[in-house]
Design an enzyme around this catalytic site. Structure first.
Site, PDB file in Angstrom:
ATOM      1  N   ASP A   1      11.371   2.164   6.355  1.00 37.93           N
ATOM      2  CA  ASP A   1      10.967   0.767   6.316  1.00 37.93           C
ATOM      3  C   ASP A   1      12.219  -0.098   6.434  1.00 37.93           C
ATOM      4  OD1 ASP A   1      10.095  -1.828   5.715  1.00 37.93           O
ATOM      5  OD2 ASP A   1       8.477  -1.077   4.442  1.00 37.93           O
TER       6      ASP A   1
ATOM      7  N   ARG B   1      -3.433   0.673  10.896  1.00 35.94           N
ATOM      8  CA  ARG B   1      -3.898   0.014  12.118  1.00 35.94           C
ATOM      9  C   ARG B   1      -3.983   1.074  13.222  1.00 35.94           C
ATOM     10  NH1 ARG B   1      -6.294  -3.797  10.253  1.00 35.94           N
ATOM     11  NH2 ARG B   1      -6.429  -4.803  12.281  1.00 35.94           N
TER      12      ARG B   1
ATOM     13  N   CYS C   1      -4.533   5.148   7.853  1.00 37.21           N
ATOM     14  CA  CYS C   1      -5.535   4.223   7.312  1.00 37.21           C
ATOM     15  C   CYS C   1      -5.013   2.795   7.418  1.00 37.21           C
ATOM     16  CB  CYS C   1      -5.854   4.564   5.858  1.00 37.21           C
ATOM     17  SG  CYS C   1      -6.646   6.162   5.625  1.00 37.21           S
TER      18      CYS C   1
ATOM     19  N   HIS D   1     -13.300   3.059   9.651  1.00 34.44           N
ATOM     20  CA  HIS D   1     -12.556   1.902   9.138  1.00 34.44           C
ATOM     21  C   HIS D   1     -13.086   1.479   7.757  1.00 34.44           C
ATOM     22  CE1 HIS D   1      -9.989  -1.728  10.581  1.00 34.44           C
ATOM     23  NE2 HIS D   1      -9.857  -1.538   9.279  1.00 34.44           N
ATOM     24  N   LEU D   2     -12.970   2.408   6.813  1.00 29.68           N
ATOM     25  CA  LEU D   2     -13.506   2.189   5.469  1.00 29.68           C
ATOM     26  C   LEU D   2     -12.439   1.850   4.437  1.00 29.68           C
ATOM     27  CD1 LEU D   2     -16.096   5.125   5.187  1.00 29.68           C
ATOM     28  CD2 LEU D   2     -16.489   2.762   5.921  1.00 29.68           C
ATOM     29  N   GLY D   3     -11.182   1.668   4.877  1.00 30.48           N
ATOM     30  CA  GLY D   3     -10.093   1.467   3.932  1.00 30.48           C
ATOM     31  C   GLY D   3     -10.323   0.357   2.931  1.00 30.48           C
ATOM     32  N   ALA D   4     -10.965  -0.710   3.368  1.00 28.96           N
ATOM     33  CA  ALA D   4     -11.207  -1.852   2.468  1.00 28.96           C
ATOM     34  C   ALA D   4     -12.649  -1.904   1.988  1.00 28.96           C
ATOM     35  CB  ALA D   4     -10.854  -3.150   3.183  1.00 28.96           C
TER      36      ALA D   4
ATOM     37  N   ILE E   1       0.834  -1.202   0.000  1.00 34.41           N
ATOM     38  CA  ILE E   1       0.000   0.000   0.000  1.00 34.41           C
ATOM     39  C   ILE E   1       0.870   1.255   0.000  1.00 34.41           C
ATOM     40  CG2 ILE E   1      -1.760   1.289   1.261  1.00 34.41           C
ATOM     41  CD1 ILE E   1      -2.738  -1.479   2.330  1.00 34.41           C
TER      42      ILE E   1
ATOM     43  N   GLU F   1     -12.325  -0.366  18.487  1.00 34.11           N
ATOM     44  CA  GLU F   1     -13.433  -0.187  17.553  1.00 34.11           C
ATOM     45  C   GLU F   1     -14.598  -1.060  18.002  1.00 34.11           C
ATOM     46  OE1 GLU F   1     -12.035  -0.961  13.585  1.00 34.11           O
ATOM     47  OE2 GLU F   1     -10.542   0.626  13.650  1.00 34.11           O
TER      48      GLU F   1
ATOM     49  N   ASP G   1      -8.744   6.761   9.917  1.00 30.85           N
ATOM     50  CA  ASP G   1      -9.739   5.756   9.521  1.00 30.85           C
ATOM     51  C   ASP G   1      -9.806   4.589  10.499  1.00 30.85           C
ATOM     52  OD1 ASP G   1     -11.617   4.504   7.650  1.00 30.85           O
ATOM     53  OD2 ASP G   1      -9.991   3.116   7.181  1.00 30.85           O
TER      54      ASP G   1
END
Length: 528
Positions: free
Chosen positions: A168, A229, A227, A278-281, A149, A258, A253
């Site tokens: 990273d 965790r 967006c 939590h709309l990412g997916a 992502i 939750e 998000d």
């Protein structure tokens, strides 16, 4: 076999599962309810709402796979599952594009105050002055986690003329260069970024990594997007940063707890914060994608195939999977043949890879070999998750070797199995890149598909040896599916490899061994 689906997933995924198994769908069970029913099922499919606790896992003696329709698996007790040999898999590709697009949408909505301006219009106002935004062009975007992502977000924001830097520790400079991201350390990213977006899983290392200390190291007027965790940030610290002006805006998000309520939402009433539940997916395409992907993963796990997206075994990158996937069946069947050859407890195994296999990662193939080697002799189920651990517990020394030596076959797997009484050798390869073949057992050259039952009989090279063996088998009603005779290094001896449809009773084996000129007879169940 039976599958329990504990959350709503796309019907396309459920339909695919029902082509193979009995499926029950009962959404949103609490852990204490799940404990009461879980032992009726071989597989569990879940999303983030269901907590698969240690108690749930230990309540089952039957569960073999837990499939997460999505990426995050922090709702699953992975150590408990691994200890019981349960495969835990996720679907990292199915919602990648949805999460990428939502991240970009949230970033732009925060930057231009789109939700707030919309609400103002809905209230009958025409207020332009309150919603001045900024341009992202020329700004620096810091990406924490430059994976599937994060790298896609980078490409899209590069198209909007942002400079992209990333933190990273798990990717190479070469990979970062490919996606146009300059790798920096964490503190440098915090100090240089105008925008920070996080795209990491929730681990001990990433938990609350965006906290008060991190915020203090950021630029004044930084904007934050999460967006990924919820547990990767400290919401209270970010809210305080917005109130103080240190943080110019936030787009959130996901949340540590939750669903979010008025009581546990520290961003409530903050003008410069954009929130979504939590709309990412949450796209139609993504929901179909993760449901279908998790179904295929569960099917593979329950039918004994390796799962490329298992999170509790070594991950298999796509580039590696393309090379090794055709060899899994061969490696496992070679292990099964090996345990039948062993004439005593096994002390060590050496698995040598040549050709194309010598140039790639082969740990998963070695695990497949161990699975085939151990499964026939143990009461517990051996799979791709627990095979290495079982081998270690049994003090079985396992060695991998990569060799570029010339051989008759360009790419092959060569195995040496050492027992107290000696060493056995097996060589296998693929014909036409897809047909598994065993081509050598010990000193004998053979050519057979490792399927069903195989009778190996080295014998003196003289007339009527094959006829006598065939007569005994035919009189016992045992069908011969195929036969091959090859030479051996020993003078005046051959070996016959006879594929038969069924197991051979002991009294028939005694008759076969009693044929004059037969040196040995060994029956191998190639499928364990």
């Amino acid at each position: 076999m039976k599958i329990f689906v504990s959350n709503d997933i796309s019907e396309k995924g459920v339909a695919l599962l029902r082509e193979h198994f009995d499926v029950d769908v009962m959404p949103n069970m609490k852990p204490e309810e799940l404990i009461k029913v879980i032992n009726n099922y071989d597989g569990l499919v879940t999303r983030s709402m269901t907590k698969v606790t240690k108690e749930v896992i230990e309540a089952s003696t039957r569960l073999k796979v837990i499939g997460r329709a999505g990426v995050g698996v922090d709702n699953i007790d992975i150590p408990a599952a691994t200890a019981k040999g349960i495969v835990v898999l996720n679907t990292p590709e199915g919602n990648t594009m949805a999460a990428t697009e939502h991240t970009v949408a949230m970033m732009m909505a925060m930057t231009r105050h789109i939700p707030q301006a919309h609400q103002s219009i809905q209230e009958g106002k025409w207020d332009r002055k309150s919603f001045d935004g900024i341009q992202v062009q020329g700004k620096t975007l810091g990406i924490i986690g430059v994976g599937r992502i994060g790298s896609r977000v980078a490409k899209r924001m590069q198209a909007m003329e942002m400079t992209t830097i990333g933190y990273d520790p798990y990717i190479t400079e070469e990979r970062a260069h490919q996606v146009g991201v300059e790798l920096v350390d964490f503190d440098t990213l915090l100090a240089k970024s105008d925008y920070i977006t996080i795209h990491t899983p929730l681990t001990k290392e990433t938990e609350k990594m965006l906290n008060a200390d991190a915020i203090a190291k950021m630029k004044d007027g930084v904007r934050i997007v999460n967006c990924a965790r919820g547990g990767c940030m400290d919401p209270e610290a970010i809210a305080e940063g917005v109130k103080s002006g240190k943080i110019a805006g936030a787009a959130i998000d996901v949340y540590p707890t939750e669903p979010l309520t008025k009581e546990n939402n520290p961003f409530l009433g903050l003008f410069n914060v954009v929130q979504t539940p939590h709309l990412g997916a949450s796209t139609i395409e993504a929901q179909i994608g993760v449901a279908v992907d998790v179904a295929y993963g569960v099917i593979d796990a329950l039918e004994g195939r390796p799962v490329m997206t298992a999170v509790n075994m070594a991950p298999i990158p796509k580039s590696v999977a393309t090379v090794i996937r055709p060899y899994f069946k061969l490696a496992e069947r070679m292990g099964t043949v090996g345990i039948y050859l062993a004439d005593g407890p096994i002390k060590s195994v050496e698995v040598e890879y040549t050709g194309a296999l010598a140039e790639t990662e082969t740990q998963a193939l070695t695990t497949a070999f161990l699975k085939g080697l151990l499964n026939p002799i143990l009461q517990e189920s051996v799979n791709f998750v627990n095979a290495p651990g079982i081998a270690k517990k049994r003090n079985l020394e396992v060695k991998e070797v990569k060799a570029n030596k010339p051989g008759y076959f360009t790419t092959a797997i060569n195995v040496k199995i050492a027992t107290a009484k000696g060493t056995h050798k097996i060589e296998g390869t693929l014909f036409d890149g897809k047909q598994p073949k065993i081509v050598q057992i010990d000193q004998y050259h053979v050519d057979f598909n490792p399927e069903g039952y195989l009778l190996l009989a080295p014998h003196v090279n003289k007339p009527n040896m094959i006829g006598q063996m065939a007569t005994i088998l035919g009189s016992a009603g045992i069908n011969i599916n195929g036969m091959q005779v090859g030479s051996t290094p020993k003078s005046d001896t051959n070996i016959m490899a006879i594929a038969v449809g069924d197991d051979i009773p002991n009294d028939i084996m005694l008759q076969l061994r009693g044929v004059e000129g037969i040196i040995d007879v060994k029956l191998i169940n190639c499928e364990g």
